[in-house]
Design an enzyme around this catalytic site. Structure first.
Site, short mmCIF file in Angstrom:
data_model
loop_
_atom_site.label_atom_id
_atom_site.label_comp_id
_atom_site.label_asym_id
_atom_site.label_seq_id
_atom_site.Cartn_x
_atom_site.Cartn_y
_atom_site.Cartn_z
N LYS A 160 0.83 -1.19 0.00
CA LYS A 160 0.00 0.00 0.00
C LYS A 160 0.87 1.25 0.00
O LYS A 160 1.90 1.30 0.65
CB LYS A 160 -0.87 0.03 1.26
CG LYS A 160 -2.11 -0.81 1.19
CD LYS A 160 -3.17 -0.18 0.30
CE LYS A 160 -3.55 1.22 0.82
NZ LYS A 160 -4.19 2.01 -0.24
N ASP A 189 0.14 0.17 -4.56
CA ASP A 189 -1.28 0.43 -4.81
C ASP A 189 -1.74 1.63 -3.99
O ASP A 189 -1.67 1.60 -2.76
CB ASP A 189 -2.10 -0.81 -4.41
CG ASP A 189 -3.56 -0.70 -4.82
OD1 ASP A 189 -3.98 0.37 -5.28
OD2 ASP A 189 -4.28 -1.72 -4.67
N GLU A 215 -0.42 1.34 -8.96
CA GLU A 215 -1.83 0.97 -9.16
C GLU A 215 -2.78 2.05 -8.65
O GLU A 215 -2.60 2.57 -7.56
CB GLU A 215 -2.08 -0.36 -8.42
CG GLU A 215 -3.50 -0.88 -8.55
CD GLU A 215 -3.61 -2.30 -8.01
OE1 GLU A 215 -2.69 -3.10 -8.22
OE2 GLU A 215 -4.63 -2.60 -7.36
N GLU A 241 -9.30 -1.49 -10.83
CA GLU A 241 -10.19 -2.55 -10.33
C GLU A 241 -11.58 -2.00 -10.03
O GLU A 241 -12.55 -2.76 -9.96
CB GLU A 241 -9.59 -3.18 -9.08
CG GLU A 241 -9.74 -2.30 -7.84
CD GLU A 241 -8.77 -2.62 -6.72
OE1 GLU A 241 -7.62 -2.95 -7.01
OE2 GLU A 241 -9.18 -2.52 -5.55
N ASP A 264 -11.54 -7.77 -12.07
CA ASP A 264 -11.83 -8.81 -11.08
C ASP A 264 -13.14 -9.49 -11.48
O ASP A 264 -14.19 -8.84 -11.53
CB ASP A 264 -11.95 -8.18 -9.69
CG ASP A 264 -12.05 -9.22 -8.59
OD1 ASP A 264 -12.74 -10.25 -8.78
OD2 ASP A 264 -11.46 -9.01 -7.52
N HIS A 291 -7.20 -8.68 -10.65
CA HIS A 291 -7.23 -8.20 -9.27
C HIS A 291 -7.80 -9.28 -8.38
O HIS A 291 -8.61 -10.11 -8.79
CB HIS A 291 -8.14 -6.96 -9.21
CG HIS A 291 -8.55 -6.57 -7.82
ND1 HIS A 291 -9.73 -6.99 -7.25
CD2 HIS A 291 -7.92 -5.82 -6.89
CE1 HIS A 291 -9.81 -6.49 -6.02
NE2 HIS A 291 -8.73 -5.78 -5.77
N GLU A 315 -2.96 -11.60 -9.04
CA GLU A 315 -2.84 -11.11 -7.65
C GLU A 315 -3.36 -12.15 -6.66
O GLU A 315 -4.32 -12.87 -6.94
CB GLU A 315 -3.65 -9.81 -7.50
CG GLU A 315 -3.59 -9.23 -6.09
CD GLU A 315 -4.27 -7.85 -5.99
OE1 GLU A 315 -4.99 -7.45 -6.93
OE2 GLU A 315 -4.05 -7.18 -4.96
MG LIG Z 1 -5.93 -2.53 -5.82
#
Ligand SMILES: [Mg+2]
Length: 364
Positions: A160, A189, A215, A241, A264, A291, A315
């Site tokens: 993150k 991300d 991301e 996503e 996703d 995702h 992922e």
């Molecule tokens: Mg993400």
């Protein structure tokens, strides 16, 4: 083939800490000859609303239909719901139904879903997402966490950014690079948190550490800003996503708002729509990397789509998630940083129904 029964069960999985409940809606489709297919729809914050959409809107649209006519049934569901929504709850619910139909089709035709779609039986490289913020997660704890991912065999991790100042986030990356060297691929991300100038500043910082992708740097609502960013940065921009269906992804892909497309299956419109998005991305020269954040069936569904469209990597999370294990644990096998292609017909999952019951939302 007739649908004699069509209902949902919803479940609440609490993973990654009680403050971030990962809620999924389990969709079950049964044919007149007793074959059953399972799907999963993401319902963060409101799995009940997804379940209601499945039960009161979508179920009557597919009841009595030929269960293997999936692409046509997708269009039927989409066209019939245009006044209800083109993203969010409706598309998430459609995703769950679509995945269940593919599971059913694979079982009926005796092949894994990716084989039906022309995909290859190969091991799929995975990357692990983590590095979430917690008050007690200082840099030594972050390094311990990533060490665990590396020990599990994964050579790519994503952490993150955006929850601390740019300087503090870059310190975390610097520590990772110092500890693990160039042998570890690192992605980050931001979950849409930056404005354009912040994202540009962060992106330039990321380039110093050889980050493999950045991301969701800005809001999904501004594909033009993301395109400007992607044009100005060397670090590839990945996302989004939070977009739904090929129509929203077309805005991102055709403007080159991303260098890497992330979708996703459990909410972007199912396996059908992820294949469509992947084909569109390919026509613009962009890869699609699925995702993943919750549940278990959604991951397996995305894996089937990834094997179909020849994605380079997928992922995954290694944080404890007993619901994921109960839903799809048998079909999620990894070693040395690679996932095995599911072997059984359909999605290849075996639901441990008694265990799943433990996660049913209270009061239902
Ligand atoms: Mg993400």
């Amino acid at each position: 083939m007739e649908f004699t029964e069509f209902y949902e069960r919803d479940a609440l999985a609490v993973v990654g800490g009680a403050e971030h409940p990962m809620e999924v809606c389990l969709v079950r489709v049964e044919t007149s000859d007793g074959e059953v297919g399972f799907g999963e729809a993401i319902g963060y914050g409101s799995p009940d609303s997804v379940a209601v959409t499945v039960n009161t809107v979508l179920s009557r649209l597919v009841a009595g239909e030929e269960s293997t006519s999936i692409w046509r049934l997708w269009d039927k569901m989409y066209k019939a719901t245009f006044r209800l929504g083109r993203r969010g709850i409706v598309v998430s619910a459609m995703s769950g139904v679509d995945i269940a139909l593919w599971d059913l089709a694979g079982k009926e035709l005796g092949a894994p879903v990716y084989r039906l779609l022309g995909g290859e039986a190969r091991r799929m490289r995975g990357y692990i997402t983590g590095g979430y913020y917690r008050p007690d997660k200082d840099i030594p704890r972050l390094l311990e966490e990533v060490e665990e991912y590396v020990r599990s065999g994964f050579k790519t991790v994503k952490i993150k950014v955006g929850g601390l100042s740019i300087e503090e986030d870059l310190k975390r990356l610097s520590a990772l690079r110092e500890r693990f060297g160039e042998g570890l691929e690192i992605a980050v991300d931001a979950n849409n948190v930056y404005d354009f100038s912040q994202a540009l500043r962060m992106g330039r910082g990321l380039e110093r550490f050889g980050v493999i992708f950045f991301e969701e740097p800005v809001s999904t609502d501004y594909p033009e800003l993301s395109a400007r960013l992607a044009a100005q940065l060397d670090v590839p921009v990945a996302g989004y996503e939070t977009a739904f269906t090929v129509h929203e992804f077309r805005e991102l892909i055709s403007r080159y708002a991303v260098d890497i497309v992330q979708a996703d299956a459990a909410w972007n419109g199912g396996i059908t729509e992820m294949v469509r998005i992947g084909v569109l991305a390919r026509s613009y020269g962009l890869p699609l990397i699925p995702h993943y954040s919750a549940g278990g069936i959604g991951f397996v569904a995305s894996l089937h789509a990834a094997l179909t469209i020849n994605s380079p990597i997928i992922e995954y999370h290694l944080r404890p998630n007993p619901l994921r294990e109960a839903l799809a644990g048998d079909a999620i096998k990894h070693s040395g940083g690679f996932f095995e292609p599911p072997a059984k017909p359909g999605l290849g999952i075996t639901i441990r129904e008694r265990e799943v019951e433990r996660f049913r939302r209270a009061g239902r």
